[in-house]
Design an enzyme around this catalytic site. Structure first.
Site, PDB file in Angstrom:
ATOM      1  N   TYR A  10       0.851  -1.187   0.000  1.00 19.09           N
ATOM      2  CA  TYR A  10       0.000   0.000   0.000  1.00 19.09           C
ATOM      3  C   TYR A  10       0.884   1.233   0.000  1.00 19.09           C
ATOM      4  O   TYR A  10       1.845   1.317   0.760  1.00 19.09           O
ATOM      5  CB  TYR A  10      -0.900   0.001   1.238  1.00 19.09           C
ATOM      6  CG  TYR A  10      -1.813   1.211   1.350  1.00 19.09           C
ATOM      7  CD1 TYR A  10      -2.862   1.402   0.451  1.00 19.09           C
ATOM      8  CD2 TYR A  10      -1.628   2.157   2.359  1.00 19.09           C
ATOM      9  CE1 TYR A  10      -3.698   2.504   0.563  1.00 19.09           C
ATOM     10  CE2 TYR A  10      -2.467   3.265   2.467  1.00 19.09           C
ATOM     11  CZ  TYR A  10      -3.501   3.429   1.569  1.00 19.09           C
ATOM     12  OH  TYR A  10      -4.336   4.523   1.678  1.00 19.09           O
ATOM     13  N   ASP A  54       9.183   3.146   0.140  1.00 19.26           N
ATOM     14  CA  ASP A  54       8.096   3.726   0.919  1.00 19.26           C
ATOM     15  C   ASP A  54       8.328   3.315   2.373  1.00 19.26           C
ATOM     16  O   ASP A  54       7.982   2.223   2.793  1.00 19.26           O
ATOM     17  CB  ASP A  54       6.747   3.215   0.396  1.00 19.26           C
ATOM     18  CG  ASP A  54       5.580   3.811   1.168  1.00 19.26           C
ATOM     19  OD1 ASP A  54       5.814   4.392   2.253  1.00 19.26           O
ATOM     20  OD2 ASP A  54       4.435   3.676   0.698  1.00 19.26           O
ATOM     21  N   LYS A 107       3.805   8.868   9.185  1.00 16.82           N
ATOM     22  CA  LYS A 107       3.616   8.207  10.479  1.00 16.82           C
ATOM     23  C   LYS A 107       4.596   8.673  11.574  1.00 16.82           C
ATOM     24  O   LYS A 107       4.403   9.740  12.116  1.00 16.82           O
ATOM     25  CB  LYS A 107       3.602   6.693  10.277  1.00 16.82           C
ATOM     26  CG  LYS A 107       2.429   6.329   9.345  1.00 16.82           C
ATOM     27  CD  LYS A 107       2.003   4.901   9.287  1.00 16.82           C
ATOM     28  CE  LYS A 107       0.676   4.799   8.558  1.00 16.82           C
ATOM     29  NZ  LYS A 107       0.699   4.124   7.266  1.00 16.82           N
TER      30      LYS A 107
HETATM   31  C1  LIG Z   1       0.097   4.616   5.887  1.00 18.08           C
HETATM   32  C2  LIG Z   1       0.872   4.394   4.666  1.00 18.08           C
HETATM   33  C3  LIG Z   1       0.813   5.283   3.583  1.00 18.08           C
HETATM   34  C4  LIG Z   1      -0.160   6.416   3.517  1.00 18.08           C
HETATM   35  O1  LIG Z   1       0.043   7.355   4.512  1.00 18.08           O
HETATM   36  P1  LIG Z   1      -1.187   8.303   4.941  1.00 18.08           P
HETATM   37  O2  LIG Z   1      -0.582   9.237   5.916  1.00 18.08           O
HETATM   38  O3  LIG Z   1      -2.237   7.391   5.513  1.00 18.08           O
HETATM   39  O4  LIG Z   1      -1.658   8.975   3.709  1.00 18.08           O
HETATM   40  C5  LIG Z   1       1.682   5.075   2.522  1.00 18.08           C
HETATM   41  N1  LIG Z   1       2.543   4.050   2.520  1.00 18.08           N
HETATM   42  C6  LIG Z   1       2.612   3.181   3.526  1.00 18.08           C
HETATM   43  C7  LIG Z   1       3.624   2.074   3.470  1.00 18.08           C
HETATM   44  C8  LIG Z   1       1.764   3.303   4.625  1.00 18.08           C
HETATM   45  O5  LIG Z   1       1.811   2.399   5.603  1.00 18.08           O
END
Ligand SMILES: *Cc1c(COP(=O)(O)O)cnc(C)c1O
Length: 433
Positions: A145, A240, A268
């Protein structure tokens, strides 16, 4: 039985005014059933709902709260910062400190652009990668994701390469067609794809530890392989690290596995519970971004001083404590102690690394999206409800990571361990019979 009266009532009125009663889908408890909790308060490793039920929290706001809820030092600094004003839409000194902190923490980073979410960070990173390489296609892995931007809401079919079938209505086919999808951990298929289409691919984006299909570890050599293949065909490698940044090591997964990407995305933890994201990398690449270059990117609240303060306070505490060796060990021991007791049932498969883990309700090893999907999600739902009754708050979906925080106390962990083992046994009796 836990009291549910207030949460029930709140959910009813929430549904009247908010779409689905929530502001992010997984909060609605759709895949586990029952009434979603309305949280009133969090402190350390505990949360309380509006009915005054107390839970040991294993969601940790989906990762940001590595220090636990309302960490006193972070709270104090945020309060102090807020007293000077909330937002200016102009530069503040703390943005420099925060950027400097990322640059010093991570060797692959020379320059940073802050945004307000992980989604925004990844979306912008892809635009940058396309501009830098002058290519359009992106390779991602099924089950990873990367936020909800168009073109990334694409999973995969059956392990073979699927050409962009979007997971969401409203995504034009012309966008999703630019996203190629392969199975996680399958380096051979990446090699094959690059032989055929390498010169069209702007970037490979990957979660260096997959944590959004549940936790799935990269196989030995997978990340290194991606590094070599992308370097060879002059595509960019994007990590990511929205979850893994400052989670698995202070320098993120790239330090942990010693693989340097071209662009890194954060979110995060770097916001300490406030809305922050960032994309970052070498000067040569980042200087294409406006106002230095032609890649447009902007944000009214980008680098918001209150959010920066929360993030910086968090990172400074982590730097000073350097908790990672102990924290990872303690977490891995916690998971191992559960594993040991339930292994013989041949009912669940547990993936863990550092302070994140997932209990998959499948006897198969989980190494990619297809194997994750063999999980019995009804069994997970039951397991989740058993835990909730015991005052343990787990992710309300099978395909998410469980997040430990530094605030988790020994006593609560041992209480949770017993409850988790018990809940697995009880679930097994229902579903394995
Ligand atoms: C949470 C997450 C996102 C998206 O971040 P948001 O702050 O919810 O938009 C993107 N990549 C990864 C790996 C994530 O866990």
């Amino acid at each position: 039985m836990l009291k549910r009266k207030k949460s029930k009532n709140y959910f009813k009125s929430a549904k009247q005014f908010l779409v689905g009663g929530v502001n992010s889908p997984v909060r609605a408890f759709k895949s586990v059933g029952g009434v979603p909790l309305f949280i009133k308060e969090g402190k350390g490793d505990l949360i309380w709902d509006e009915d005054e039920n107390c839970y040991i929290d294993f969601v940790s706001s989906w990762g940001p709260l590595i220090l636990g809820h309302a960490h006193p030092q972070v709270l104090q600094r945020v309060k102090k910062r807020m007293a000077h004003g909330f937002s200016f839409g102009a530069s503040t000194q703390i943005e420099i400190k925060m950027a400097q902190t990322l640059v010093h923490a991570i060797p692959s980073i020379e320059k940073v652009r802050f945004v307000s979410s992980g989604t925004e960070a990844v979306m912008s990173a892809l635009r940058l990668a396309r501009a830098y390489t002058n290519r359009d296609k992106i390779l991602k892995f099924s089950g990873c994701y990367h936020g909800h931007s168009d073109g990334l809401l694409v999973k995969a079919g059956s392990g073979a390469l699927t050409l962009g079938i979007p997971d969401s209505l409203g995504v034009p086919e012309s966008y999703s067609k630019q996203t190629l999808v392969l199975p996680y951990n399958d380096l051979d298929s990446v090699r094959d794809l690059f032989v055929k289409q390498g010169n069209e691919i702007a970037a490979v984006i990957v979660e260096p530890i997959a944590a959004n299909m549940g936790v799935v570890l990269p196989k030995q050599g997978f990340l290194q392989g991606l590094r070599e293949i992308t370097a060879q065909s002059k595509a960019l490698l994007i990590f990511d690290e929205v979850i893994t940044g400052f989670r698995i090591a202070y320098g993120g997964a790239q330090t942990y596995f010693n693989v340097q990407p071209d662009i890194t995305c954060f979110g995060k933890i770097i916001g300490g519970g406030f809305p922050v994201g960032a994309f970052a990398g070498k000067k040569e690449i980042l200087s294409l971004v406006a106002p230095d270059g032609p890649v447009y990117q902007a944000g009214t609240l980008s680098g918001n001083p209150v959010a920066m303060e929360a993030g910086l306070a968090t990172l400074e505490i982590l730097k000073k404590m350097n908790p990672y060796a102990n924290f990872n060990k303690k977490s891995e021991e916690f998971v191992h102690s559960i594993k040991k007791e339930v292994e013989w049932l041949n009912f669940v498969s547990i993936n863990a690394i550092g302070s994140i883990f997932t209990i998959f309700f499948t006897p198969r090893p989980v190494t990619d999206y297809d194997s994750a999907k063999t999980s019995n999600t009804k069994a997970y739902a039951k397991f989740f409800q058993f835990l909730l009754e015991e005052g343990i708050y787990f992710p309300p979906s099978q395909f998410e990571a469980v997040f430990l925080s530094l605030a988790h106390k020994e006593l609560n962990l041992s209480k949770a361990k017993k409850a988790i083992v018990n809940a697995i046994f009880k679930t097994e009796r229902i579903f394995h019979a």
